[in-house]
Design a protein around this motif. Structure first.
Motif, short mmCIF file in Angstrom:
data_model
loop_
_atom_site.label_atom_id
_atom_site.label_comp_id
_atom_site.label_asym_id
_atom_site.label_seq_id
_atom_site.Cartn_x
_atom_site.Cartn_y
_atom_site.Cartn_z
N TYR A 1 0.96 -1.21 0.03
CA TYR A 1 -0.08 -0.05 0.09
C TYR A 1 0.94 1.32 0.02
CZ TYR A 1 -3.93 -3.15 1.67
OH TYR A 1 -4.77 -4.06 1.33
N GLU B 1 -0.71 -12.28 14.40
CA GLU B 1 -1.00 -11.16 15.10
C GLU B 1 -1.71 -10.18 14.43
OE1 GLU B 1 2.06 -10.43 18.84
OE2 GLU B 1 2.99 -11.28 16.99
N SER B 2 -2.12 -9.11 14.99
CA SER B 2 -2.70 -8.16 14.37
C SER B 2 -1.82 -7.38 13.23
CB SER B 2 -3.11 -6.95 15.26
OG SER B 2 -3.91 -5.76 14.85
N GLY B 3 -2.10 -7.13 12.23
CA GLY B 3 -1.38 -6.55 11.15
C GLY B 3 -0.40 -7.48 10.55
N SER B 4 -0.56 -8.58 10.68
CA SER B 4 0.46 -9.57 10.00
C SER B 4 -0.08 -9.72 8.75
CB SER B 4 0.55 -10.89 10.61
OG SER B 4 -0.93 -11.41 10.79
N GLY B 5 -1.49 -9.16 8.22
CA GLY B 5 -1.82 -9.40 6.72
C GLY B 5 -2.89 -10.06 6.53
N LYS B 6 -3.22 -10.88 7.42
CA LYS B 6 -4.54 -11.92 7.24
C LYS B 6 -5.58 -11.44 6.43
CE LYS B 6 -5.00 -12.29 11.58
NZ LYS B 6 -4.27 -11.33 12.41
N SER B 7 -6.37 -10.37 6.93
CA SER B 7 -7.57 -9.86 6.10
C SER B 7 -6.91 -9.16 4.64
CB SER B 7 -8.07 -8.75 6.98
OG SER B 7 -8.38 -8.99 8.00
N THR B 8 -5.84 -8.71 4.48
CA THR B 8 -5.25 -8.27 3.18
C THR B 8 -5.39 -9.57 2.34
OG1 THR B 8 -4.09 -6.62 4.40
CG2 THR B 8 -3.58 -7.32 1.79
N GLU C 1 -11.76 -14.07 11.35
CA GLU C 1 -12.14 -13.93 12.63
C GLU C 1 -13.71 -14.06 13.06
OE1 GLU C 1 -9.63 -13.44 14.88
OE2 GLU C 1 -8.04 -12.08 14.15
N VAL D 1 1.37 4.58 1.31
CA VAL D 1 0.89 5.47 2.43
C VAL D 1 1.36 6.70 2.47
CG1 VAL D 1 0.11 3.52 3.99
CG2 VAL D 1 2.60 4.25 4.05
N ALA E 1 2.20 -4.99 3.15
CA ALA E 1 1.45 -5.70 3.79
C ALA E 1 1.25 -7.21 3.74
CB ALA E 1 -0.02 -5.30 3.54
N LEU F 1 3.95 0.55 2.01
CA LEU F 1 3.91 -0.55 3.36
C LEU F 1 3.46 -1.84 2.67
CD1 LEU F 1 1.56 0.11 6.26
CD2 LEU F 1 1.76 -2.05 5.28
N ARG G 1 -9.06 -10.35 1.49
CA ARG G 1 -9.54 -9.47 0.32
C ARG G 1 -9.17 -9.81 -0.82
NH1 ARG G 1 -8.58 -5.90 4.67
NH2 ARG G 1 -6.66 -5.04 3.71
N PRO H 1 5.34 -2.48 9.92
CA PRO H 1 5.55 -2.68 8.58
C PRO H 1 6.26 -1.81 7.58
CG PRO H 1 3.26 -2.66 9.09
CD PRO H 1 4.01 -2.15 10.23
N1 LIG Z 1 -5.72 0.08 2.84
C1 LIG Z 1 -4.71 0.12 3.42
N2 LIG Z 1 -3.88 1.26 3.25
C2 LIG Z 1 -2.58 1.06 4.06
N3 LIG Z 1 -2.25 0.12 4.64
C3 LIG Z 1 -3.07 -0.72 5.13
C4 LIG Z 1 -4.34 -0.97 4.28
N4 LIG Z 1 -4.88 -2.28 4.65
C5 LIG Z 1 -4.09 -2.85 5.53
N5 LIG Z 1 -3.12 -1.94 5.68
C6 LIG Z 1 -1.78 -2.41 6.49
O1 LIG Z 1 -1.30 -3.70 6.12
C7 LIG Z 1 -0.98 -4.36 7.08
C8 LIG Z 1 -1.84 -5.95 7.05
O2 LIG Z 1 -3.07 -5.56 7.58
P1 LIG Z 1 -4.30 -6.38 7.75
O3 LIG Z 1 -5.36 -5.82 8.02
O4 LIG Z 1 -4.16 -7.39 6.65
O5 LIG Z 1 -3.83 -7.37 9.03
P2 LIG Z 1 -4.42 -8.22 9.85
O6 LIG Z 1 -3.64 -9.64 10.01
O7 LIG Z 1 -5.99 -8.74 9.32
O8 LIG Z 1 -4.62 -7.91 11.23
P3 LIG Z 1 -5.99 -7.62 12.37
O9 LIG Z 1 -5.59 -8.97 13.23
O10 LIG Z 1 -5.60 -6.48 13.13
O11 LIG Z 1 -7.21 -7.90 11.43
C9 LIG Z 1 -1.29 -3.69 8.31
O12 LIG Z 1 0.13 -2.78 8.71
C10 LIG Z 1 -2.19 -2.62 8.04
O13 LIG Z 1 -2.01 -1.25 8.70
#
Ligand SMILES: Nc1ncnc2c1ncn2[C@@H]1O[C@H](COP(=O)(O)OP(=O)(O)OP(=O)(O)O)[C@@H](O)[C@H]1O
Ligand SMILES: [Mg+2]
Length: 326
Positions: free
Chosen positions: A15, A49-56, A181, A17, A30, A28, A59, A281
Motif C-alpha cells: 500500500y 498477530e494484528s497487522g500480519s496481513g491476514k485480512s489483506t 475472525e 501510504v 502488507a 507499506l 480481500r 511494517p
Molecule cells: N488500505 C490500506 N492502506 C494502507 N495500509 C493498509 C491498508 N490495509 C491494511 N493495511 C496495513 O497492512 C498491514 C496488514 O493489515 P491486515 O488488516 O491485513 O492485518 P490483519 O492480520 O488482518 O490484522 P488484524 O488481526 O488486526 O485484523 C497492516 O500494517 C495494515 O495497517
C-alpha cells in the motif's frame, strides 16, 4: 490429489501510504511473497498477530483488492483477469463471513431480508420453493428457529447474529467461505458452538474454508493446514498435526504458549509467549523479520532472511535453526 480451490503463488500486496504534505509517500508491504494452496473441501487456517496481513490476503482471495504482484487463483481462474461478470460469478462461489456480527448486519432490516439478500442479488431460486421457505430452511440449518426471520439484529445475541451471517453466506450454495475472525467478537463459551456449526456445515455442504484467526487454538481446532503469518510472510506452514506436535518456528511456539483458550484439545506448549512489540511494517527489520523478538536469534538472523524451506512432507519453516528449536 484434490485440486486446490484457492491457490496463491508468490503474492505481494503493498500500500502507498501518504505521510503528510511535506513527506514523500512510502510503501507499506502488507503481504510479501505468500504462496499456499487450499484443496477443495479442506480448511486452511491463517494465524498471526494484528497487522500480519491476514485480512489483506482474504480481500485478495475475495477479489475485493488486487495483488501488487503474484497470482491469486480461485477455482482454477486467475482472479486478476476476471471481468465484471466473472467477478460476480466468483462471489457466488466464495462468500465472506466477517468478525463482528454487530456491524456486519444492517440493524434496520429484518433477519429474513438479511438472509435472502444474496438470493435476490444472484437471482437464485430453488425449484418449487418460496423465498420464505428457503429462509426458514437456512435458519434451521444454522440452528435458529424459522421465527427468527421476523426479528431485527439487535434483538439477537452475538452468537445468534453470527448464525444469521452464516445462513446468509450459505444461502446461494457457495463452494467456499472466507471466515475472517468469525468468533473473535463472541464469548468463549459461544465460540465452540459456532465453530462446531461451521464444521458441521462444511461436512454437509462440502465447503472449502479459508479461516482467519489471531487465536491458534481456534485455527488448530478447525484446520487441516495452518499458515503462521508474521509481518506479511509465512514463518511456518504445516498440517494441523505437525503444528500441534512439532512446531519448529520460535514464533509458532510463542503463539502456542499464549493460547489460553478452552477450545478443542490442548496445543502442545513449548517456549514462552512472544515478548515485545510487532515492528512497523513501514520499517521492517533486516534479515529474519522475527529476529528482534526471537529468544533464539543469533547474528546470522539479523543479516540473512531465512527462506521458507521444507522440513517434512507437509511442513515448511522459515528459520535458520528449525532443526534445533525443540
Ligand atoms: N488500505 C490500506 N492502506 C494502507 N495500509 C493498509 C491498508 N490495509 C491494511 N493495511 C496495513 O497492512 C498491514 C496488514 O493489515 P491486515 O488488516 O491485513 O492485518 P490483519 O492480520 O488482518 O490484522 P488484524 O488481526 O488486526 O485484523 C497492516 O500494517 C495494515 O495497517
Ligand atoms: Mg484482519
Amino acid at each position: 490429489m484434490t485440486l486446490p480451490f484457492i491457490d496463491l503463488q508468490d503474492v505481494h500486496k503493498a500500500y502507498n501510504v501518504h505521510r503528510g504534505v511535506f513527506r514523500a509517500g512510502k510503501l507499506l508491504h502488507a503481504v510479501s511473497g505468500v504462496s499456499f494452496r487450499v484443496p477443495e473441501g479442506s480448511t486452511f487456517g491463517l494465524v498471526g498477530e494484528s497487522g500480519s496481513g491476514k485480512s489483506t490476503i482474504a480481500r485478495m482471495v475475495l477479489g475485493a483488492e488486487a495483488a501488487t504482484s503474484g497470482e491469486v487463483r480461485v477455482a482454477g481462474q486467475s482472479v486478476a483477469t476476471l471481468d465484471r461478470k466473472q467477478r460476480f460469478q466468483l462471489r457466488r462461489m466464495l462468500q465472506p463471513v466477517l468478525q463482528d456480527p454487530y456491524s456486519s448486519l444492517n440493524p434496520r432490516i429484518r433477519v429474513a431480508a438479511i438472509v435472502d439478500e444474496p438470493l435476490r442479488v444472484h437471482r437464485v431460486t430453488e425449484h418449487g420453493q418460496s423465498l420464505k421457505d428457503r429462509v426458514a430452511q437456512l435458519l434451521e440449518q444454522v440452528g435458529l428457529s424459522a421465527e427468527t426471520m421476523r426479528r431485527y439484529p439487535n434483538e439477537l445475541s452475538g452468537g445468534q447474529r453470527q448464525r444469521v451471517a452464516i445462513a446468509r453466506a450459505i444461502s446461494i450454495n457457495p463452494r467456499c467461505l472466507v471466515l475472517d475472525e468469525p468468533v473473535s467478537a463472541l464469548d468463549v463459551s459461544i465460540q465452540a458452538q459456532i465453530l462446531n456449526l461451521l464444521k458441521d456445515l462444511q461436512e454437509r455442504l462440502r465447503l472449502t474454508y479459508l479461516l482467519i484467526s489471531h487465536d491458534l487454538a481456534v485455527v488448530s481446532y478447525m484446520s487441516d493446514q495452518i499458515g503462521v503469518l508474521y509481518l506479511g510472510q509465512f514463518m511456518e506452514i504445516a498440517s494441523r498435526e505437525d503444528i500441534i506436535a512439532n512446531a519448529r518456528h520460535p514464533y509458532t511456539q510463542a503463539l502456542m504458549a499464549a493460547v489460553d483458550s478452552t477450545i478443542g484439545e490442548e496445543v502442545g506448549r513449548v517456549g514462552n509467549a512472544v515478548q515485545g512489540e510487532i515492528p512497523s511494517p513501514l520499517s521492517p527489520p533486516s534479515g529474519c523479520p522475527f529476529h528482534p523478538r526471537c529468544p533464539m536469534a543469533e547474528e546470522r538472523c539479523r543479516r540473512e532472511k531465512p527462506a521458507l524451506r521444507a522440513f517434512g512432507p507437509s511442513h515448511q519453516v522459515a528459520c535458520h535453526f528449525a532443526e534445533s528449536t525443540r
